[in-house]
Enzyme design. Structure first.
Site, PDB file in Angstrom:
ATOM      1  CB  ALA A  69      32.329  30.236  47.889  1.00 53.25           C
ATOM      2  N   GLY A 112      35.664  28.872  51.184  1.00 55.69           N
ATOM      3  CA  GLY A 112      35.157  27.663  51.187  1.00 55.69           C
ATOM      4  C   GLY A 112      35.425  26.474  50.928  1.00 55.69           C
ATOM      5  CD  GLU A 115      33.673  27.571  55.356  1.00 53.31           C
ATOM      6  OE1 GLU A 115      33.488  28.293  54.325  1.00 53.31           O
ATOM      7  OE2 GLU A 115      32.870  28.219  56.713  1.00 53.31           O
ATOM      8  CD  GLU A 135      35.524  32.688  54.391  1.00 53.43           C
ATOM      9  OE1 GLU A 135      36.323  32.338  55.433  1.00 53.43           O
ATOM     10  OE2 GLU A 135      34.860  31.063  54.004  1.00 53.43           O
TER      11      GLU A 135
HETATM   12  N1  COA Z   1      35.475  33.181  43.019  1.00 50.20           N
HETATM   13  C1  COA Z   1      35.728  33.494  42.094  1.00 50.20           C
HETATM   14  N2  COA Z   1      36.295  33.371  40.707  1.00 50.20           N
HETATM   15  C2  COA Z   1      37.891  33.266  41.958  1.00 50.20           C
HETATM   16  C3  COA Z   1      37.893  32.796  42.779  1.00 50.20           C
HETATM   17  C4  COA Z   1      36.208  33.231  43.847  1.00 50.20           C
HETATM   18  N3  COA Z   1      36.394  32.571  44.945  1.00 50.20           N
HETATM   19  N4  COA Z   1      39.261  33.121  42.932  1.00 50.20           N
HETATM   20  C5  COA Z   1      40.273  33.204  41.658  1.00 50.20           C
HETATM   21  N5  COA Z   1      39.058  33.412  41.073  1.00 50.20           N
HETATM   22  C6  COA Z   1      39.073  33.362  39.594  1.00 50.20           C
HETATM   23  C7  COA Z   1      39.695  35.209  39.574  1.00 50.20           C
HETATM   24  O1  COA Z   1      38.595  36.054  39.121  1.00 50.20           O
HETATM   25  C8  COA Z   1      40.439  35.184  37.620  1.00 50.20           C
HETATM   26  O2  COA Z   1      39.436  35.235  37.048  1.00 50.20           O
HETATM   27  P1  COA Z   1      39.871  36.086  35.297  1.00 50.20           P
HETATM   28  O3  COA Z   1      41.334  35.261  35.002  1.00 50.20           O
HETATM   29  O4  COA Z   1      38.470  35.450  34.901  1.00 50.20           O
HETATM   30  O5  COA Z   1      40.062  37.605  35.972  1.00 50.20           O
HETATM   31  C9  COA Z   1      41.060  33.372  37.845  1.00 50.20           C
HETATM   32  O6  COA Z   1      40.220  33.458  38.955  1.00 50.20           O
HETATM   33  C10 COA Z   1      42.995  33.533  38.748  1.00 50.20           C
HETATM   34  O7  COA Z   1      42.749  33.980  39.264  1.00 50.20           O
HETATM   35  P2  COA Z   1      43.806  35.268  39.846  1.00 50.20           P
HETATM   36  O8  COA Z   1      43.531  36.009  41.181  1.00 50.20           O
HETATM   37  O9  COA Z   1      44.179  36.076  38.554  1.00 50.20           O
HETATM   38  O10 COA Z   1      44.816  34.318  40.098  1.00 50.20           O
HETATM   39  P3  COA Z   1      45.863  34.688  41.675  1.00 50.20           P
HETATM   40  O11 COA Z   1      46.926  33.020  41.432  1.00 50.20           O
HETATM   41  O12 COA Z   1      46.656  35.865  40.743  1.00 50.20           O
HETATM   42  O13 COA Z   1      45.719  34.608  42.859  1.00 50.20           O
HETATM   43  C11 COA Z   1      43.995  33.807  44.514  1.00 50.20           C
HETATM   44  C12 COA Z   1      44.156  33.935  43.706  1.00 50.20           C
HETATM   45  C13 COA Z   1      43.433  32.641  45.676  1.00 50.20           C
HETATM   46  C14 COA Z   1      44.638  34.897  45.884  1.00 50.20           C
HETATM   47  C15 COA Z   1      42.476  35.156  44.075  1.00 50.20           C
HETATM   48  O14 COA Z   1      42.126  34.743  42.782  1.00 50.20           O
HETATM   49  C16 COA Z   1      41.381  35.381  45.551  1.00 50.20           C
HETATM   50  O15 COA Z   1      42.192  36.381  46.164  1.00 50.20           O
HETATM   51  N6  COA Z   1      40.678  34.919  45.395  1.00 50.20           N
HETATM   52  C17 COA Z   1      39.221  35.197  46.534  1.00 50.20           C
HETATM   53  C18 COA Z   1      39.741  34.118  47.292  1.00 50.20           C
HETATM   54  C19 COA Z   1      38.775  34.489  48.262  1.00 50.20           C
HETATM   55  O16 COA Z   1      38.714  36.002  49.040  1.00 50.20           O
HETATM   56  N7  COA Z   1      37.954  33.334  48.512  1.00 50.20           N
HETATM   57  C20 COA Z   1      37.107  33.563  49.327  1.00 50.20           C
HETATM   58  C21 COA Z   1      35.938  33.506  49.115  1.00 50.20           C
HETATM   59  S1  COA Z   1      34.788  33.464  50.037  1.00 50.20           S
END
Ligand code: COA
Length: 257
Positions: A69, A112, A115, A135
């Site tokens: 999400a 999400g 999920e 989460e």
């Molecule tokens: N919500 C909002 N934005 C998100 C996101 C999320 N769940 N996951 C990734 N993004 C965005 C990042 O903020 C980034 O935006 P920016 O370019 O404006 O800074 C863009 O997507 C790219 O993400 P980045 O982290 O640079 O890519 P990556 O390939 O290095 O890493 C992840 C990818 C998925 C490991 C990392 O983005 C992450 O940990 N995301 C959150 C995962 C999470 O906790 N999800 C559960 C939510 S309930």
């Protein structure tokens, strides 16, 4: 052939099979409210396709199915939003959709996103797939179905481990624990999912629909209760200081990067 794209999704139908793509690759296909609404619109449109045999659900780009999400939006959500079950209701629609839904997963499939994938009937993963429910690291629970769908899919012990630790598993482990049905090279994921869909399409269309309805009904006698429970517990967490602090820390870290 029919098509109904939205700003957040792409939809194609060919040979009675729909390919529905989450389309925000620059944000790792994070599921924001706009994407939820887009998917509802797409599902509405697909309900009008009487000959549809299967849906393949995938993420645009090679980096993610969906990284969860949208955390910026999640941080602003309160108890009332949790009780509205925004993502949960969408994923339940996917689970209940009359024809099988196959997730084609490359890259991140988290929170999400995971999920959503487990609300699908089947999951085909590329070698790059990384799945998990992180989460709790953000001070919330996976409340869009993981607390009741994940144990059903991979067993209570494994689900507990993934949910309590927030650990992310690779494609090989995901296949070993039954989180995905099969793993193929990344560039073959969509084709493998489509091949599975075609295999299904070969069968009696009504028989497949009713097989799905029957398995759904028998597999989840208490789902309504579980869904209400999950949303109520999330409501408590959505208003907690810990959740606020942890999500803010994630957003601050991103901003610095
Ligand atoms: N919500 C909002 N934005 C998100 C996101 C999320 N769940 N996951 C990734 N993004 C965005 C990042 O903020 C980034 O935006 P920016 O370019 O404006 O800074 C863009 O997507 C790219 O993400 P980045 O982290 O640079 O890519 P990556 O390939 O290095 O890493 C992840 C990818 C998925 C490991 C990392 O983005 C992450 O940990 N995301 C959150 C995962 C999470 O906790 N999800 C559960 C939510 S309930």
């Amino acid at each position: 052939m029919s098509a109904e794209d939205t700003p957040r999704t792409l939809l194609r139908i060919e040979d009675r099979i729909a390919v529905l793509t989450l389309n925000a690759p620059e944000r790792r296909n994070a599921i924001d409210l706009e994407m939820v609404q887009a998917l509802h619109r797409n599902l509405d449109a697909l309900l009008e396709e009487p000959d549809l045999t299967a849906i393949v659900l995938t993420g645009a780009g090679d980096k993610a199915f969906a990284a969860g999400a949208d955390i910026a939006q999640l941080k602003e959500r309160n108890a009332r939003d949790a009780l509205a079950s925004i993502n949960s209701s969408l994923f339940k629609r996917v689970e209940d959709f009359p024809v099988p839904v196959i997730a084609a997963i490359r890259g991140w499939c988290l929170g999400g996103g995971c999920e959503l994938a487990i609300a699908c009937d089947l999951r085909v993963a590329g070698a790059s797939a990384r799945l998990g429910q992180p989460e709790v690291s953000l001070g919330i629970i996976p409340a869009a179905g993981a607390t009741y769908r994940l144990p059903r899919l991979i067993g209570l012990g494994r689900a507990r481990e993934l949910v309590y630790t927030g650990r992310i598993v690779d494609a090989t482990e995901a296949e070993r624990i039954g989180l995905v049905n099969r793993v193929v090279p990344d560039e073959e994921v969509l084709d493998a999912a489509l091949a599975l869909a075609r295999e299904i399409a070969h069968n009696g269309p009504l028989a497949v629909r009713l097989a799905k309805a029957s398995m759904n009904a028998l597999a989840r006698p208490n789902e309504q209760m579980a869904m209400a429970m999950e949303s109520s517990l999330q409501a408590v967490l959505f208003d907690s200081q810990d959740k606020h602090d942890r999500m803010q820390a994630f957003l601050d870290k991103r901003a610095k990067k």
